[in-house]
Every structure is written in C-alpha cells, then in structure tokens.
Scaffold this motif. Structure first.
Motif, PDB file in Angstrom:
ATOM      1  N   ASP A   1      72.766  13.768 112.937  1.00  0.00           N
ATOM      2  CA  ASP A   1      72.847  14.158 111.532  1.00  0.00           C
ATOM      3  C   ASP A   1      71.623  14.994 111.163  1.00  0.00           C
ATOM      4  O   ASP A   1      71.295  15.158 109.996  1.00  0.00           O
ATOM      5  N   ASP A   2      70.951  15.499 112.190  1.00  0.00           N
ATOM      6  CA  ASP A   2      69.685  16.157 111.967  1.00  0.00           C
ATOM      7  C   ASP A   2      69.540  17.333 112.938  1.00  0.00           C
ATOM      8  O   ASP A   2      70.013  17.267 114.070  1.00  0.00           O
ATOM      9  N   VAL A   3      68.883  18.384 112.465  1.00  0.00           N
ATOM     10  CA  VAL A   3      68.725  19.596 113.276  1.00  0.00           C
ATOM     11  C   VAL A   3      68.112  19.299 114.648  1.00  0.00           C
ATOM     12  O   VAL A   3      68.571  19.812 115.670  1.00  0.00           O
ATOM     13  N   ALA A   4      67.113  18.422 114.662  1.00  0.00           N
ATOM     14  CA  ALA A   4      66.432  18.136 115.928  1.00  0.00           C
ATOM     15  C   ALA A   4      67.396  17.554 116.957  1.00  0.00           C
ATOM     16  O   ALA A   4      67.284  17.814 118.156  1.00  0.00           O
ATOM     17  N   LEU A   5      68.362  16.778 116.474  1.00  0.00           N
ATOM     18  CA  LEU A   5      69.320  16.160 117.404  1.00  0.00           C
ATOM     19  C   LEU A   5      70.333  17.179 117.905  1.00  0.00           C
ATOM     20  O   LEU A   5      70.748  17.136 119.066  1.00  0.00           O
ATOM     21  N   VAL A   6      70.745  18.089 117.051  1.00  0.00           N
ATOM     22  CA  VAL A   6      71.631  19.175 117.505  1.00  0.00           C
ATOM     23  C   VAL A   6      70.911  19.982 118.583  1.00  0.00           C
ATOM     24  O   VAL A   6      71.485  20.320 119.625  1.00  0.00           O
ATOM     25  N   GLU A   7      69.643  20.239 118.327  1.00  0.00           N
ATOM     26  CA  GLU A   7      68.861  20.995 119.316  1.00  0.00           C
ATOM     27  C   GLU A   7      68.709  20.217 120.625  1.00  0.00           C
ATOM     28  O   GLU A   7      68.771  20.789 121.714  1.00  0.00           O
ATOM     29  N   PHE A   8      68.548  18.911 120.509  1.00  0.00           N
ATOM     30  CA  PHE A   8      68.458  18.078 121.708  1.00  0.00           C
ATOM     31  C   PHE A   8      69.730  18.207 122.550  1.00  0.00           C
ATOM     32  O   PHE A   8      69.683  18.366 123.775  1.00  0.00           O
ATOM     33  N   VAL A   9      70.866  18.138 121.879  1.00  0.00           N
ATOM     34  CA  VAL A   9      72.142  18.234 122.604  1.00  0.00           C
ATOM     35  C   VAL A   9      72.261  19.590 123.291  1.00  0.00           C
ATOM     36  O   VAL A   9      72.610  19.679 124.477  1.00  0.00           O
ATOM     37  N   LEU A  10      71.925  20.644 122.571  1.00  0.00           N
ATOM     38  CA  LEU A  10      72.066  21.981 123.146  1.00  0.00           C
ATOM     39  C   LEU A  10      71.099  22.183 124.320  1.00  0.00           C
ATOM     40  O   LEU A  10      71.470  22.771 125.332  1.00  0.00           O
ATOM     41  N   ARG A  11      69.897  21.645 124.161  1.00  0.00           N
ATOM     42  CA  ARG A  11      68.901  21.781 125.224  1.00  0.00           C
ATOM     43  C   ARG A  11      69.335  20.999 126.465  1.00  0.00           C
ATOM     44  O   ARG A  11      69.307  21.486 127.589  1.00  0.00           O
ATOM     45  N   THR A  12      69.781  19.754 126.237  1.00  0.00           N
ATOM     46  CA  THR A  12      70.218  18.925 127.365  1.00  0.00           C
ATOM     47  C   THR A  12      71.433  19.559 128.047  1.00  0.00           C
ATOM     48  O   THR A  12      71.544  19.561 129.271  1.00  0.00           O
ATOM     49  N   ALA A  13      72.330  20.100 127.244  1.00  0.00           N
ATOM     50  CA  ALA A  13      73.519  20.749 127.802  1.00  0.00           C
ATOM     51  C   ALA A  13      73.112  21.951 128.653  1.00  0.00           C
ATOM     52  O   ALA A  13      73.611  22.144 129.765  1.00  0.00           O
ATOM     53  N   ARG A  14      72.198  22.757 128.124  1.00  0.00           N
ATOM     54  CA  ARG A  14      71.759  23.943 128.862  1.00  0.00           C
ATOM     55  C   ARG A  14      71.156  23.541 130.209  1.00  0.00           C
ATOM     56  O   ARG A  14      71.404  24.176 131.231  1.00  0.00           O
ATOM     57  N   ASP A  15      70.398  22.446 130.226  1.00  0.00           N
ATOM     58  CA  ASP A  15      69.708  22.044 131.438  1.00  0.00           C
ATOM     59  C   ASP A  15      70.580  21.251 132.412  1.00  0.00           C
ATOM     60  O   ASP A  15      70.308  21.227 133.609  1.00  0.00           O
ATOM     61  N   THR A  16      71.591  20.546 131.913  1.00  0.00           N
ATOM     62  CA  THR A  16      72.297  19.611 132.813  1.00  0.00           C
ATOM     63  C   THR A  16      73.810  19.793 132.884  1.00  0.00           C
ATOM     64  O   THR A  16      74.436  19.265 133.794  1.00  0.00           O
ATOM     65  N   ALA A  17      74.409  20.477 131.919  1.00  0.00           N
ATOM     66  CA  ALA A  17      75.875  20.511 131.880  1.00  0.00           C
ATOM     67  C   ALA A  17      76.434  21.705 132.635  1.00  0.00           C
ATOM     68  O   ALA A  17      75.812  22.764 132.678  1.00  0.00           O
ATOM     69  N   ILE A  18      77.638  21.512 133.194  1.00  0.00           N
ATOM     70  CA  ILE A  18      78.273  22.624 133.917  1.00  0.00           C
ATOM     71  C   ILE A  18      79.436  23.213 133.130  1.00  0.00           C
ATOM     72  O   ILE A  18      80.101  24.118 133.604  1.00  0.00           O
ATOM     73  N   VAL A  19      79.719  22.693 131.942  1.00  0.00           N
ATOM     74  CA  VAL A  19      80.693  23.345 131.048  1.00  0.00           C
ATOM     75  C   VAL A  19      79.994  23.580 129.702  1.00  0.00           C
ATOM     76  O   VAL A  19      78.871  23.131 129.479  1.00  0.00           O
ATOM     77  N   ASN A  20      80.688  24.288 128.796  1.00  0.00           N
ATOM     78  CA  ASN A  20      80.108  24.567 127.476  1.00  0.00           C
ATOM     79  C   ASN A  20      80.181  23.338 126.591  1.00  0.00           C
ATOM     80  O   ASN A  20      81.255  22.756 126.427  1.00  0.00           O
ATOM     81  N   ILE A  21      79.059  22.930 126.040  1.00  0.00           N
ATOM     82  CA  ILE A  21      79.011  21.781 125.138  1.00  0.00           C
ATOM     83  C   ILE A  21      78.696  22.299 123.737  1.00  0.00           C
ATOM     84  O   ILE A  21      77.658  22.930 123.517  1.00  0.00           O
ATOM     85  N   PHE A  22      79.586  22.017 122.790  1.00  0.00           N
ATOM     86  CA  PHE A  22      79.342  22.387 121.403  1.00  0.00           C
ATOM     87  C   PHE A  22      79.115  21.126 120.581  1.00  0.00           C
ATOM     88  O   PHE A  22      79.997  20.275 120.511  1.00  0.00           O
TER      89      PHE A  22
END
Lengths: 428, 320
Positions: free
Chosen positions: A105-126
């Motif tokens: 519910d907070d910008v920092a958490l959205v950024e956390f998800v995007l950062r973690t996705a960029r570093d660890t995910a193999i598909v697009n995470i929105f």
C-alpha cells in the motif's frame, strides 16, 4: 542481437483475429513479423530456426490475479518461484496481488516488488496496490504515487471493502488517474462463518454455507457506484449466474466495468470437494454445476472479459487441517492454459475466444504491454502442443506450494516453449 | 470369541451412517442387543478386546459420550486412554493431524474422536493406521448416537420400518439429526423435522425428510418424538428471539405432545435444557426413553468397537 524464426506454426493472435499457418520472426526481443506472410520479408541473418511441427504459437498469457508470498511468506512462494511456475504454464506476464506482509500500500513496497522481479524473475511481474491503507477499508492509499511507481491496478486483494462511501471515493479518485479498481466481493456478514457454497451438499457435510447473494449484493452496489462515479471497475472474480447477469446489465447501461473469472470456477464445481478436500476450499467458493455453466456461457458471450488463475499458494500448515479451519486458495499458474483448453476440447468455448481472455483482453483492460503477436510488440509468446495429453503430478509442480485442484488430473494441451522478450524462459 | 454369528462388518472405520448399508446397520444393532445382555450381567467384562488399546481423543468436552465410550471399551477388556484436548480449534499449537500422528505412533487399535470441525474424523482416518470411530464431528455426523437411538426405538417398538419419527429443534447445527435422518431412512422410517426455518439447513426438502415449522403439524400421529438440544449461544437473538418464545413455540410439553399418537415415545440425546426444548414432566414421564438411550449407548459402542476389531478381519490378512 539474437533472432529466432519459428516456422511451420499455427499462429493464433486474437488481437488481430488471426488463426493461420505461418512463421513468427523474433529479433531484438520484439516480434518482427507473425503470420502466413511473415517470411516474405526474409529472416534476419544468423537467426536460429525452430520448426514448430504444426504446433500453435499464442501470445504469452497474462494472468491478472496472482498471489505471491514475497514479502512475508516466502516459504509459500517467492517472486522468483512464481515466475518459474508461470513460465512453465505459458504465462509471460502476471499481476501480483498486494496481499503480502506487509500489504503493498506504499510506494516503497511497489518498488521492492519491481526491484525483486528485475533481479530474480524470468517473466514480467506487474505489481498492484491496495485500495485502502493496510486493507483496513477506510483511508485511501496514495493512488497517484503508487501508479507512478508502477502499480497497474488497485485492489483490496482477498478482502472486500464493506463501506460504500469508501468505495465511492476510491472509484471517483481513481477515475481521474485512469486506473482500474479491481474488487473481489463477499459480504462479510452474509457470508458469516461459511466455508463452501450454501446448499444441499454443504448441509450434508455439516459445513456452513456461503449464499450466492453474499457475492452479488456488494457487487451490485459496486456496479451502481461505478455508474455514479464513471470510475473503471473490474469485478475480479465472479462465480454466480446472478453476478454475471448484473455485469451484463451494467455493461448494457454503459458503465466502465469488466469482469474476471478464475479457471477453477470454469473447470470445477462444489462436488469436487468430495470428502472435505481442503485444496478445493476457495474464495469465492466453488458453486454448483449450473453456476459453472453460467460462467462458461458468460465467458463465451463476452460478459466475462478475462480468465485468471487466482494462483494462491498455501502450504501444509494452512491446508492440512479440517475443512472449516483451512485457508482458501489454490495454485494455478502451471495448469491455467491446460485447464482452459478443456473448454476448447469439449467445444464449450472457441479457442480464439479463450486465448483472447488470457492475453489480449487483460492487456487491454489493464494497459499492459504484450498479449499480442503484432509486429513491434514484445516477443512474449508461447509454443503449445494443443493436443498433447499429460497427467498433473505433484512431483512436477514448480511452485513452492503444492495445493493444486488438479492433482492427478488428465490434461490435453501442453506448453512446449515460453519466450519472454525474445528470451526462452521455459522449454519442455 | 471365535465364529461370532454376525456377518463381518465390511468397513475399517465408523465415520458416519452415510455409506452404511441397511445390513451393516442391522448387524450392528444385533450385536448391540447382545451387548445389552452383557451389561446387565453381574460379571460385565468380556475378553473380546483384551490386549487392544483404545484412545479417546476429545476436542470438545462431553462427559456423557466420553464415559460411554470408556465404559464400552473397558467392558470389552480393552486398555482405554482418555485424551481431553480442551482447546479451541483456532488456538495456536499442535494441529489435529500432528496430534493424531503422535498417538498413531503409540500403536492404538482404535481411535475415538470428537471434534468441533466437520470432517475431522475423516481427515484423521486418512492418516492413521488404526480404526477410527467418529464420536461427533461438527455439524456433520454422530453415528453412534443414531445407532443407539435406533436400538432404543427397535427395542421399544419392535421395529423401525414404517414408524413416523419427528426430529425437533436445532436441525441446522445438529450432527445427531443428520445421522438419524440417514439411518432412519435407510431402515424405512418416515422422518419429519420440526423447527423454525432459521434452524433448518438449506436444501432440507431434499434430505429425505418432511419439514415442518409448527409443532402441532409436525407431531401429528408421530410414533417417536426426538428432541434436540438448543445450544445456549444460539438462543440469544440471532436465530431465535428468546428462550421463552422458543419454549412456547417449540418446547415439548404435554399439550403439544397430544398431537402425536397415543403410544408415542419421547427421546433426547442429552444433555437436556429443561424448560427450553423439553418440559420436565415429559422428560421424566412414562413416555420418556431418555434413560434407555443412555444404557443403549454403552451397548452400541461395545458393538461398534467389537465389529471394527473383529478378529476374523486379521485372519483374512486385514480386510479393507
């Protein structure tokens, strides 16, 4: 950069109403051409050629409702493990629900998800974000800042906003930003202590029931508020014929509304619960066969716009319990496409429409890239043997949690290869 | 104890009445008749389950059912252990299955379970290697209660088929009602339920009963009236407006009982709320079978456990 040419393929692209034999050319992470005339412009030099043997190429699936345990419950699922499950299921993009600890519910958490996705995910995470802070149902979260940070929808996740005024303000404020409010409705009081669909079957099992009205009453309220405010409203997961009728009416009246259904509610009914099988405890609960058929019909005739897996990993400590004490939810990323193909194989829904609801429609609905094989689009695609039979086995599940409704199920149609932005992320 | 005259009971567990054939039920009742005789002797102990271990795992307090199972096991010569897990289901701690696996490792022959969650007995049965007896799981089933009710009726009336049985009270939350509905239908009785609609489950009309919402109509020409306990927490306001209104409309008194047959008999699974669902004059009156029910309870539980641990099963290499 690298290039791939898929030859001898059946190309199914609902964004262009295209179903034909031909080739798909991928270069620099994008689709260069896809169709019967794709080879006319010639393949790039040094392109790798894949003979598809007549199998189908679809746009990569977009799953708009996926629950992940990161942050807070990484033993159930991480962003990385969910992405591997997605890739194996032909899902190239997913919208992650904000039901984490803490709630997103907070910008920092959205950024956390995007950062973690960029570093660890193999598909697009929105990421999506909560409508109200902490899912409390009172204060709106920072819609504008969350959207700027990358949240693609606002949703209360598994929860329902009980207060009509809060919902009205959310829709009004979200309208200005053009962001969709996605809501799963269940009246807390009417649903009470219910754990499965109300009716004869629940009565015999001695389980308390959830009436269909518990879903439809708050949904009808929301639809009226969507009308009132002009906000974009998405009924995230409907399960009853009454809900479908309410959506149809709202659409007729010109409201900006859409609807989704989970694959479970298209493929299963309450009888699958059998002898208190907790993997079939879902929210909304599995309904009767009549309701399932109504969902299939609503999908076919366009009342329902998208199909989701509603992937919801739960482990033994939340599922190996008496039915009424177990959590609801089932995983579904890996079986989404195969389970959906059941509707194609038994003639219930045309293949083109099914693929549309799993790709082009969610892309359009939430403004996401992908969902198309149009030249210039990201090379998110999936190669599928539409007829290959296979058996779902627990040992093969990539998700960290094994709570599938389809264990031991016979499937027809299997993903052979999944590509995200031109990179192969899965091959059978 | 060799070559018992009864047919081999074909199931490993007793989880509910649903799934039993009329022959299964009749056989258990016949066995229970024999057990009644044992309980009435001066020497009440047999050796049928000598060397066997019975664990009573009670997640809900129940003096009556637990002591009935305990006595039944002891009269059969079993070693009986009581585990009272007086805790709410949501309380943090060991899960039901972990407790069950722990007990299972102690190699009991029979596990008797009472739990507030429907399906708890079935869940247990999937995971343990001994026989499981359901002593009540949520609002699902309470099979030994239905069996003891049937035995009581059969001994009092000489038959069950053709009788009209009215089950009155909180059908919605009652496992006793569900088990009785299945059993009485299987043996050919006509089953009615009588309750305010807020205490009737959804789909009741398709459960093999005739539903009534007025006592005078529901009790008309009944052979047996079975009263159910109304839980205290359900009396205040939400499902029924008040105790006095409930007693006035649904409590069994002499006036309401007049609608039934002259030789009607009254039952109650206990514990009773006198003045709520039943008047004392009826509970203690000549038409009451309530004391017989308690006696039959021990006999039925002896019969069930003897049938589940039938030595012929092992001789055949462990029937399913």
């Amino acid at each position: 950069m690298s290039a791939t040419v898929f030859t001898n393929a059946r190309i199914i692209d609902p964004s262009r109403a295209l179903d034909e034999r031909g080739a798909v050319i991928v270069a620099d992470g994008r689709i260069l051409a896809a169709g019967s005339d794709a080879m006319n412009q010639g393949a790039p030099d040094n392109a790798e050629t894949v003979d598809c043997g007549g199998h189908a190429i679809l746009p990569g699936l977009i799953d708009a409702r996926v629950f992940i345990g990161e942050p807070g419950a990484e033993h159930r699922e991480t962003i990385a493990s969910a992405s591997r499950a997605a890739a194996a299921g032909g899902v190239t993009s997913l919208v992650m629900m904000p039901d984490t600890t803490p709630v997103i519910d907070d910008v920092a958490l959205v950024e956390f998800v995007l950062r973690t996705a960029r570093d660890t995910a193999i598909v697009n995470i929105f990421p999506s974000a909560a409508i109200t802070k902490g899912f409390v149902g009172r204060e709106l979260s920072e819609f504008g800042l969350l959207q700027e940070a990358g949240a693609v929808m606002l949703t209360e996740g598994r929860a329902t906003i009980a207060n009509a005024l809060t919902m009205r303000r959310a829709l009004t404020y979200a309208r200005d930003l053009g962001i969709t409010i996605a809501h799963e409705t269940q009246d807390r009081d009417l649903g009470a202590s219910g754990v499965m669909n109300e009716g004869l079957f629940a009565s015999w099992l001695g389980l308390s029931g959830i009436p269909r009205e518990a879903e439809t009453i708050p949904l009808v309220r929301d639809l009226m508020l969507a009308r009132l405010t002009g906000g974009r409203y998405h009924a995230a997961k409907i399960s009853t014929a009454m809900s479908a009728a309410a959506i149809a009416r709202a659409k007729d009246e010109g409201a900006e509304v859409s609807a989704g259904v989970s694959i479970n509610h298209l493929a299963l009914n309450e009888n699958d619960i059998g002898d208190y099988r907790t993997f079939f405890r879902l929210s909304p609960p599995l309904r009767t066969e009549d309701d399932r058929l109504a969902m299939v019909e609503a999908l076919k005739n366009g009342v329902i716009d998208i199909v989701v897996s509603s992937h919801d990993p739960q482990d033994v400590d939340t599922k190996r319990l008496p039915f009424a004490e177990a959590e609801s939810g089932a995983i579904g990323l890996e079986t989404l496409l195969s389970a959906a193909l059941r509707l194609h194989h038994n003639g219930d829904v045309p293949l083109m429409r099914l693929v549309e609801c799993l790709s082009a429609a969610p892309a359009r609905q939430f403004g996401l890239p992908g969902g198309t094989l149009r030249p210039g689009a990201p090379a998110d695609l999936v190669l599928v043997d539409l007829d290959a039979p296979w058996l779902v086995r627990e040992a093969d599940i990539r998700s960290l949690s094994k709570n599938t409704c389809f264990e031991g199920a016979r499937m027809q149609g299997r993903v052979l290869q999944t590509m995200v932005a031109g990179r192969t992320v899965f091959s059978a | 104890m060799t070559d018992a005259p009864f047919p081999l009971y074909p199931h490993r567990h007793l989880l509910g009445i649903k799934g039993l054939s009329p022959l299964d039920i009749e056989t258990l009742l016949d066995r229970a008749d024999a057990a009644v005789a044992i309980s009435r002797q001066q020497e009440k102990k047999t050796a049928a389950l000598r060397g066997r271990t019975q664990i009573n795992l009670f997640y809900e307090a129940s003096t009556r059912t637990q002591s009935s199972f305990e006595l039944a096991g002891k009269r059969l010569g079993a070693d009986v252990m009581n585990m009272s897990v007086a805790s709410s289901s949501t309380k943090k701690g060991e899960t039901l299955l972990d407790t069950a696996m722990t007990l299972n490792a102690m190699r009991p022959d029979i596990l008797v379970i009472r739990h507030s969650a429907a399906g708890a007995a079935a869940l247990l049965a999937q995971k343990v290697s001994c026989s499981v007896v359901n002593a009540g799981d949520g609002a699902h089933e309470h099979p030994t209660q239905a069996l003891l009710d049937a035995l009581t009726i059969r001994r009092a009336k000489g038959r069950i088929g053709g009788l009209t049985v009215a089950i009155c009270g909180d059908i919605l939350h009652s496992r006793v009602a569900r088990s009785n509905i299945v059993l009485l239908n299987a043996l050919g009785a006509r089953v009615r339920v009588v309750a305010p609609s807020t205490l009737l489950p959804s789909g009741i009309g398709q459960m093999g009963v005739e539903p009534f919402t007025r006592m005078d109509e529901g009790l008309k020409d009944a052979d047996i009236v079975m009263m159910l306990r109304l839980q205290r927490e359900r009396m205040a306001g939400s499902l029924v407006p008040s105790v006095r209104e409930y007693f006035r409309l649904y409590g069994l008194d002499a006036r309401k009982l007049k609608a039934a047959k002259e030789d009607v008999l009254v039952m109650h699974p206990g514990p009773m709320n006198r003045g709520v669902e039943i008047a004392s004059e009826i509970a203690d009156g000549p038409q009451s079978l309530i004391q017989e029910q308690v006696e039959m309870g021990v006999a039925v539980r002896m019969a069930v456990m003897e049938a589940l641990l039938d030595p012929r099963r092992n001789a055949e290499g462990g029937a399913a």
